[in-house]
Scaffold this active site. Structure first.
Site, PDB file in Angstrom:
ATOM      1  N   SER A  14       0.810  -1.215   0.000  1.00 60.03           N
ATOM      2  CA  SER A  14       0.000   0.000   0.000  1.00 60.03           C
ATOM      3  C   SER A  14       0.845   1.268   0.000  1.00 60.03           C
ATOM      4  O   SER A  14       0.465   2.273  -0.614  1.00 60.03           O
ATOM      5  CB  SER A  14      -0.958  -0.002   1.194  1.00 60.03           C
ATOM      6  N   HIS A  23       1.073   4.740   4.232  1.00 59.86           N
ATOM      7  CA  HIS A  23       0.359   5.439   3.160  1.00 59.86           C
ATOM      8  C   HIS A  23       0.922   6.845   2.961  1.00 59.86           C
ATOM      9  O   HIS A  23       1.235   7.257   1.839  1.00 59.86           O
ATOM     10  CB  HIS A  23      -1.129   5.535   3.496  1.00 59.86           C
TER      11      HIS A  23
END
Length: 281
Positions: free
Chosen positions: A204, A258
């Site tokens: 991610s 992230h």
């Protein structure tokens, strides 16, 4: 009158007045069909009655697609997902590597849906006590290790969508470099934020780096689109970023990775953004 042959009927009605022929055509039910047909033909020859077009043949219902067609479509989709080509190779390569690692883990006995923390460590997850103490390669290997099939498929779907939008515009080499650099940046951000220790996996952070790269290229107009397509693309990227960050707040997701990956992606696009600003000035 002689109506024994079509030629004789035509010769007879060629001598009859228009009114008689029109009467025969309108009151056809009371006369033999051959008489009516001959009268109508003569009226049409005199251009007093339009030609009657033959009724169109009914369109047959569409045949159901054979099974081979569906198989061909699925085959083309699979090739687009997994088979690298000269113009589109980086994203299929990354998807294949992620899937192969998950498959190897599963075949070795690791749970396909819920691997244990110890199993993830053995396969190269990002662990504070190991990554920062002699095993920095985990910054890269952890990008290809996932905590189950659901985690893997969600990340690969995002990677595929981004790849379709981005690789043709940036080139495979640039996309691959941005992916790996953003993934490493996200792992470092995780280690910094979770100073007490962390065991993290997944792509991610790298995917958020591609979001950042896409966002910067759109804002700097490095990707040529008309204003409506640009707005739509910006809206899509913004929605994906915000929805994933909100999921990280409410779920067991590491937003530090992230944000770290997003920051690296934005930084990697910096030279292109600055060049665009200089040209605009």
């Amino acid at each position: 009158m002689d109506l024994s042959t079509p030629e004789a009927a035509a010769a007879h009605f060629a001598q009859r007045p228009d009114a008689e022929l029109l009467y025969l055509a309108r009151a056809g039910s009371g006369y033999p069909p051959a008489v009516v047909a001959a009268a109508v033909a003569e009226l049409q020859r005199r251009q007093l009655l339009p030609e009657v077009a033959a009724p169109p043949s009914p369109t047959p219902p569409p045949a159901e697609a054979p099974a081979e067609t569906w198989l061909q479509t699925l085959g083309q989709l699979a090739r687009g997902l997994f088979w690298p080509t000269r113009q589109y190779w980086a994203v299929p390569l990354l998807i294949d590597l992620n899937l192969l690692v998950w498959l190897a883990m599963t075949l070795s006995g690791v749970s396909a849906t819920a691997p244990t923390g110890h199993e993830l460590v053995r396969w190269g997850s990002n662990v504070s006590s190991l990554t920062l103490h002699g095993q920095p390669w985990r910054l890269v290997t952890s990008l290809f290790v996932h905590g189950g099939i659901t985690h893997l498929l969600l990340n690969m779907a995002s990677l595929w969508l981004l790849g379709l939008l981005l690789e043709a515009r940036t080139g495979g080499g640039r996309l691959l470099a941005a992916y790996l650099a953003s993934g490493v940046g996200g792992c470092l951000a995780t280690l910094w934020y979770h100073a007490g220790g962390i065991n993290s996996t997944g792509a991610s952070g790298a995917i958020f780096g591609l979001y950042g790269l896409m966002l910067a290229l759109l804002l700097s107009r490095q990707i040529v689109l008309d204003k409506y397509d640009r707005r739509a693309m910006l809206g899509l990227v913004g929605y994906l970023i915000l929805s994933n960050l909100l999921s990280g707040i409410t779920g067991n997701i590491d937003n530090s990775a992230h944000l770290g990956g997003l920051a690296v992606g934005l930084l990697l696009a910096g030279p292109a953004v600055m060049a665009s600003l200089r040209r605009a000035a």
